[in-house]
Write a protein that holds these residues in place. Structure first.
Motif, PDB file in Angstrom:
ATOM      1  N   GLY A   1      25.127  42.111  30.611  1.00 43.86           N
ATOM      2  CA  GLY A   1      24.725  43.460  30.221  1.00 43.86           C
ATOM      3  C   GLY A   1      25.129  44.518  31.209  1.00 43.86           C
ATOM      4  O   GLY A   1      25.472  45.630  30.834  1.00 43.86           O
ATOM      5  N   SER A   2      25.132  44.215  32.489  1.00 46.87           N
ATOM      6  CA  SER A   2      25.479  45.225  33.478  1.00 46.87           C
ATOM      7  C   SER A   2      26.937  45.646  33.356  1.00 46.87           C
ATOM      8  O   SER A   2      27.297  46.763  33.695  1.00 46.87           O
ATOM      9  CB  SER A   2      25.209  44.709  34.885  1.00 46.87           C
ATOM     10  OG  SER A   2      26.012  43.586  35.144  1.00 46.87           O
ATOM     11  N   VAL A   3      27.780  44.768  32.862  1.00 47.50           N
ATOM     12  CA  VAL A   3      29.193  45.094  32.678  1.00 47.50           C
ATOM     13  C   VAL A   3      29.419  45.670  31.289  1.00 47.50           C
ATOM     14  O   VAL A   3      30.138  46.646  31.112  1.00 47.50           O
ATOM     15  CB  VAL A   3      30.074  43.843  32.867  1.00 47.50           C
ATOM     16  CG1 VAL A   3      31.522  44.139  32.520  1.00 47.50           C
ATOM     17  CG2 VAL A   3      29.962  43.341  34.286  1.00 47.50           C
ATOM     18  N   ALA A   4      28.778  45.091  30.284  1.00 46.52           N
ATOM     19  CA  ALA A   4      29.082  45.434  28.907  1.00 46.52           C
ATOM     20  C   ALA A   4      28.570  46.804  28.503  1.00 46.52           C
ATOM     21  O   ALA A   4      29.158  47.463  27.670  1.00 46.52           O
ATOM     22  CB  ALA A   4      28.483  44.379  27.978  1.00 46.52           C
ATOM     23  N   GLY A   5      27.486  47.256  29.055  1.00 48.06           N
ATOM     24  CA  GLY A   5      26.872  48.486  28.585  1.00 48.06           C
ATOM     25  C   GLY A   5      27.595  49.747  28.973  1.00 48.06           C
ATOM     26  O   GLY A   5      27.611  50.710  28.236  1.00 48.06           O
ATOM     27  N   ARG A   6      28.185  49.773  30.155  1.00 46.06           N
ATOM     28  CA  ARG A   6      28.796  50.992  30.642  1.00 46.06           C
ATOM     29  C   ARG A   6      30.122  50.672  31.316  1.00 46.06           C
ATOM     30  O   ARG A   6      30.156  49.801  32.186  1.00 46.06           O
ATOM     31  CB  ARG A   6      27.866  51.640  31.660  1.00 46.06           C
ATOM     32  CG  ARG A   6      26.556  52.082  31.050  1.00 46.06           C
ATOM     33  CD  ARG A   6      25.538  52.464  32.110  1.00 46.06           C
ATOM     34  NE  ARG A   6      25.100  51.353  32.956  1.00 46.06           N
ATOM     35  CZ  ARG A   6      24.266  50.387  32.565  1.00 46.06           C
ATOM     36  NH1 ARG A   6      23.803  50.370  31.355  1.00 46.06           N
ATOM     37  NH2 ARG A   6      23.900  49.427  33.386  1.00 46.06           N
TER      38      ARG A   6
ATOM     39  N   GLY B   1      42.302  51.120  36.783  1.00 47.99           N
ATOM     40  CA  GLY B   1      40.916  51.570  36.729  1.00 47.99           C
ATOM     41  C   GLY B   1      39.913  50.495  37.081  1.00 47.99           C
ATOM     42  O   GLY B   1      38.753  50.793  37.375  1.00 47.99           O
ATOM     43  N   LEU B   2      40.324  49.245  37.055  1.00 45.34           N
ATOM     44  CA  LEU B   2      39.402  48.137  37.335  1.00 45.34           C
ATOM     45  C   LEU B   2      39.628  47.477  38.690  1.00 45.34           C
ATOM     46  O   LEU B   2      38.834  46.637  39.098  1.00 45.34           O
ATOM     47  CB  LEU B   2      39.529  47.072  36.241  1.00 45.34           C
ATOM     48  CG  LEU B   2      39.045  47.470  34.866  1.00 45.34           C
ATOM     49  CD1 LEU B   2      39.393  46.392  33.850  1.00 45.34           C
ATOM     50  CD2 LEU B   2      37.555  47.744  34.875  1.00 45.34           C
ATOM     51  N   THR B   3      40.683  47.837  39.413  1.00 42.53           N
ATOM     52  CA  THR B   3      41.023  47.116  40.647  1.00 42.53           C
ATOM     53  C   THR B   3      39.938  47.192  41.706  1.00 42.53           C
ATOM     54  O   THR B   3      39.818  46.268  42.520  1.00 42.53           O
ATOM     55  CB  THR B   3      42.352  47.610  41.247  1.00 42.53           C
ATOM     56  OG1 THR B   3      42.262  49.019  41.445  1.00 42.53           O
ATOM     57  CG2 THR B   3      43.517  47.266  40.346  1.00 42.53           C
ATOM     58  N   THR B   4      39.148  48.244  41.744  1.00 35.74           N
ATOM     59  CA  THR B   4      38.107  48.351  42.771  1.00 35.74           C
ATOM     60  C   THR B   4      36.769  47.779  42.311  1.00 35.74           C
ATOM     61  O   THR B   4      35.810  47.762  43.078  1.00 35.74           O
ATOM     62  CB  THR B   4      37.911  49.820  43.188  1.00 35.74           C
ATOM     63  OG1 THR B   4      37.539  50.588  42.038  1.00 35.74           O
ATOM     64  CG2 THR B   4      39.184  50.383  43.803  1.00 35.74           C
ATOM     65  N   GLU B   5      36.704  47.314  41.084  1.00 29.74           N
ATOM     66  CA  GLU B   5      35.459  46.741  40.569  1.00 29.74           C
ATOM     67  C   GLU B   5      35.377  45.267  40.940  1.00 29.74           C
ATOM     68  O   GLU B   5      36.376  44.550  40.853  1.00 29.74           O
ATOM     69  CB  GLU B   5      35.392  46.885  39.044  1.00 29.74           C
ATOM     70  CG  GLU B   5      35.321  48.316  38.562  1.00 29.74           C
ATOM     71  CD  GLU B   5      34.067  49.025  39.024  1.00 29.74           C
ATOM     72  OE1 GLU B   5      32.981  48.405  38.997  1.00 29.74           O
ATOM     73  OE2 GLU B   5      34.169  50.194  39.426  1.00 29.74           O
ATOM     74  N   PRO B   6      34.196  44.797  41.334  1.00 29.50           N
ATOM     75  CA  PRO B   6      34.069  43.357  41.617  1.00 29.50           C
ATOM     76  C   PRO B   6      34.195  42.551  40.334  1.00 29.50           C
ATOM     77  O   PRO B   6      33.802  43.004  39.258  1.00 29.50           O
ATOM     78  CB  PRO B   6      32.660  43.234  42.208  1.00 29.50           C
ATOM     79  CG  PRO B   6      31.931  44.439  41.737  1.00 29.50           C
ATOM     80  CD  PRO B   6      32.957  45.521  41.539  1.00 29.50           C
ATOM     81  N   GLU B   7      34.777  41.373  40.443  1.00 29.87           N
ATOM     82  CA  GLU B   7      34.934  40.516  39.266  1.00 29.87           C
ATOM     83  C   GLU B   7      33.565  39.979  38.851  1.00 29.87           C
ATOM     84  O   GLU B   7      32.857  39.395  39.659  1.00 29.87           O
ATOM     85  CB  GLU B   7      35.874  39.360  39.581  1.00 29.87           C
ATOM     86  CG  GLU B   7      36.176  38.509  38.374  1.00 29.87           C
ATOM     87  CD  GLU B   7      37.212  37.462  38.665  1.00 29.87           C
ATOM     88  OE1 GLU B   7      36.828  36.282  38.836  1.00 29.87           O
ATOM     89  OE2 GLU B   7      38.402  37.823  38.749  1.00 29.87           O
ATOM     90  N   PRO B   8      33.170  40.189  37.601  1.00 27.63           N
ATOM     91  CA  PRO B   8      31.867  39.681  37.145  1.00 27.63           C
ATOM     92  C   PRO B   8      31.833  38.158  37.176  1.00 27.63           C
ATOM     93  O   PRO B   8      32.797  37.495  36.786  1.00 27.63           O
ATOM     94  CB  PRO B   8      31.764  40.191  35.709  1.00 27.63           C
ATOM     95  CG  PRO B   8      32.788  41.267  35.584  1.00 27.63           C
ATOM     96  CD  PRO B   8      33.868  40.945  36.567  1.00 27.63           C
TER      97      PRO B   8
END
Length: 148
Positions: A45-50, A107-114
Motif C-alpha cells: 500500500g505504501s507504494v501503490a497508493g501514491r 523518476g524512480l532511480t532515487t526511490e528505494p526498491e520495495p
C-alpha cells in the motif's frame, strides 16, 4: 464477464461499467476510474497508493494510480480500480515508448526498491526478472525458480 455487483460500491463508484477495447476484454471504465481483475500479486500500500514525489517531478509522465476501496483496501474479491487516464494507442511509436520508459526510470532511480518485488512470482514478474538478468530464463513451468 462483468465485474461482480459488490465491486463498484466498494470503490465508491456509481454508474454503469463500459467495456474498454483492447487487452483481454476484462477492463471497464466507470466514471473517472478503470476496474479490472487483479492480474498481479497484491502490492504494498505504501507504494501503490501514491507515486513517489520524484516520479511526480519526472516531467511529461501520466501515471495511473490505484484507488483504494471505501474501507482502505487495494482490491475487493480480486478486483482493483485505477484512475482513468485518457489516451489512444498509436502504432509505430516505439521511440516515444522508449523515451517514456527512460523518463519513468529516471523518476524512480532515487526511490528505494520495495521489498515486495522480490517476493513476486507471477508470470509478469518472472519476465521482468529474466529481462533484468536477475534470474535465469526458465526452461519449464512453474516459474517459481525466481521467487524470493
Amino acid at each position: 464477464m462483468l465485474p461482480p455487483a459488490a465491486v463498484l460500491p466498494a470503490f465508491g463508484l456509481v454508474g454503469s461499467p463500459v467495456t474498454l477495447l483492447g487487452g483481454q476484454g476484462t477492463t471497464w471504465r466507470v466514471g473517472e476510474a478503470v476496474i479490472k481483475p487483479l492480474d498481479m500479486d497484491t502490492f504494498a500500500g505504501s507504494v501503490a497508493g501514491r507515486p513517489p514525489l520524484t516520479l511526480r517531478r519526472a516531467g511529461r509522465l501520466r501515471v495511473s494510480v490505484p484507488l483504494q476501496t471505501t474501507d482502505d483496501q487495494w482490491n475487493i474479491n480480486g478486483w482493483t480500480a485505477w484512475r482513468y487516464q485518457p489516451g489512444a494507442h498509436v502504432p509505430q511509436r516505439w521511440h516515444d515508448i522508449v523515451a517514456v520508459g527512460q523518463r519513468l526510470h529516471a523518476g524512480l532511480t532515487t526511490e528505494p526498491e520495495p521489498a515486495f518485488l522480490h517476493r513476486r512470482a507471477d508470470r509478469w514478474s518472472v519476465g521482468d526478472k529474466v529481462a533484468g538478468e536477475s534470474c535465469p530464463l526458465p526452461t519449464a513451468p512453474p516459474p517459481s525458480i525466481c521467487a524470493g
